[in-house]
Scaffold this motif. Structure first.
Motif: not given
Length: 235
Positions: A105-108
């Protein structure tokens, strides 16, 4: 249709482990795959996950042919497995294990999801800085499920989640599986505890020596005399 397995065949050397298995898993449902040891249940999940090579047949996910894709690409598409034996990282903390579940994942929103895991599994919050290898069997199973959920799966595959657990812990695990489905995750469940699995399953399949022997609604299979005699110990 979320998952559509068509005539799947897998061999180990000269031994045919899967002999043309076809399974459908519809969006939002719990589907149980039951059978004896060596029937091919784990091989089926490993093939879907890209860990075993299919000799023939197709694995379609949301209409896309994912047969033979690398495992990480299958995970990227939302298909995630909780393996038999949990396979948590024993020398890492509970929190570190959860974070590993989000490695693609690369989301916040990863921290938000960690807090959700602590809501779903309060024992993990109490032990967030404890080494995972020192947890009880039930706690390790909760951690394995939480780690898988951290990838935000659309289809969660579970391989023998009740294996080796005390009856009260098994009850908790199956309650959690129901809650996961209620939160919008489709579940493909492999279990030797056929009674517990079929009670919560919308659909069920009976796998015998690499072939599908029976298919039906969970409650229908639960009351099937052949299933009761073979897997529930009841004539």
């Amino acid at each position: 249709m979320t998952l559509d397995i068509q005539d799947l065949q897998v061999s180990y050397g000269g031994i045919r482990a899967l002999k043309g298995v076809s399974i459908q898993v519809e969006d939002g449902k719990i589907v149980a795959l039951i059978g004896a040891n060596g029937a091919g249940k784990s091989t089926t999940l490993r093939a879907i996950s890209g860990l075993e090579k299919a000799q023939s047949g197709k694995i379609l996910y949301n209409g896309e042919d994912i047969t033979g894709l690398p495992s990480k690409e299958i995970v990227r598409r939302g298909v995630v497995m909780v393996p038999e034996g949990r396979l948590i990282f024993p020398d890492m903390t509970v929190l570190e294990n959860l974070k590993i579940g989000a490695f693609l994942r690369r989301d916040k929103e990863i921290q938000k999801d960690i807090e959700y895991m602590y809501t779903l599994f309060p024992r993990l919050k109490e032990r967030s800085w404890q080494m995972a290898g020192t947890l009880s069997g039930g706690e390790q199973q909760m951690l394995a499920v939480g780690r898988a959920l951290m990838s935000r799966p659309k289809l969660l595959m579970m391989d023998e989640p009740s294996l080796g657990l005390a009856p009260l812990v098994v009850k908790d695990i199956f309650a959690i599986i129901n809650r996961i489905r209620e939160n919008g995750v489709t579940v493909l469940l492999i279990e030797q505890n056929a009674n517990a699995a079929l009670k919560i399953a919308d659909e069920g399949y009976v796998l015998e020596t690499g072939s599908i022997a029976l298919r039906g609604q969970g409650k229908e299979l639960l009351n099937n005399p052949e299933v009761r005699a073979a897997y529930l110990g009841k004539a």
